[in-house]
Scaffold this motif. Structure first.
Motif: not given
Length: 250
Positions: A111-127
């Motif tokens: 879901v986050l990959m679709l929302w934010f793409g492959i960016s720095e925001m993706l791993p930060i949101m996971i954590i």
């Protein structure tokens, strides 16, 4: 005396490393090509550090963990205080969070990959997600277990809502809050490695996957050692902070 105890606790580790080294050099393990001696792993650790590959990827992972963990913990703490103190807020949000909490943090990755793409925001949101829910629930539990008579006495003496929160509820809930932070501190590292292995091209997890594709088991072990040391360091830090903040009350 303390130094003797510390040395004694490390003795099994040294024995384990010695057995590892000997087993690899004597080729006692079937498929020994995939089982390098510990000295070869140390040599590769030095090589990766000297050429900057390990520090670069480590700093990427560390930055993501710190930003995601700090923001997620603060959000979980504030929301937990509100839900623990105000029953109306708890009744409103508890059913929603109860539905979302069982979802593993890595399960949010598509879901986050679709929302934010492959960016720095993706791993930060996971954590952020990984840290938010456990801190939230531990804070709510800590606030709710505070003796209600203490709150009544404080109100009778004219204490304000903010005063009750800052001098009674939050201090007495600290053991639960610290437990939530300690448990998630190590988990944040495990989750970021998993996310980087799957979707992020930089970081310790990405380095681990590149090493696996090149059949460099020594680099894989270096990455796992870094993960182990960081999980242990984060958990030990919060155990120390928990003892400093709540040790006098126990």
């Amino acid at each position: 005396m303390e130094r003797i105890k510390a040395a004694y606790s490390l003795f099994p580790v040294f024995v384990f490393l010695f057995i590892w080294e000997m087993a690899a050099r004597l080729e006692l393990i079937p498929g020994h090509f995939f089982f390098p001696p510990f000295s070869a792993v140390v040599h590769e650790f030095y090589h990766l550090t000297a050429n900057g590959v390990l520090p670069t990827n480590f700093l990427k992972s560390l930055t993501r963990v710190l930003i995601g963990f700090i923001t997620g913990s603060i959000a979980g703490l504030l929301m937990g205080i509100l839900m623990g103190y105000k029953e109306s807020i708890n009744k409103t949000f508890h059913p929603i969070f109860s539905l979302l909490y069982p979802i593993p943090a890595v399960g949010w990755l598509p879901v986050l990959m679709l929302w934010f793409g492959i960016s720095e925001m993706l791993p930060i949101m996971i954590i952020f997600i990984c840290s938010f829910f456990p801190v939230l629930y531990n804070t709510v539990t800590g606030i709710k277990t505070v003796d209600k008579d203490l709150i009544k006495v404080a109100k009778t003496l004219g204490a304000s809502e903010g005063g009750i929160l800052s001098t009674i509820l939050v201090p007495l809930a600290l053991p639960n809050i610290c437990t939530g932070l300690r448990l998630e501190a190590g988990m944040a590292w495990r989750v970021i490695i998993a996310a980087e292995m799957v979707a992020i091209p930089t970081g310790i997890g990405a380095l681990l996957m590149r090493a696996e594709s090149l059949i460099r088991i020594d680099i894989v072990i270096v990455c796992l050692i870094v993960l182990s040391v960081m999980c242990l360091s984060f958990e030990r830090f919060f155990i120390y902070m928990e003892h400093k903040l709540t040790g006098k009350w126990r």
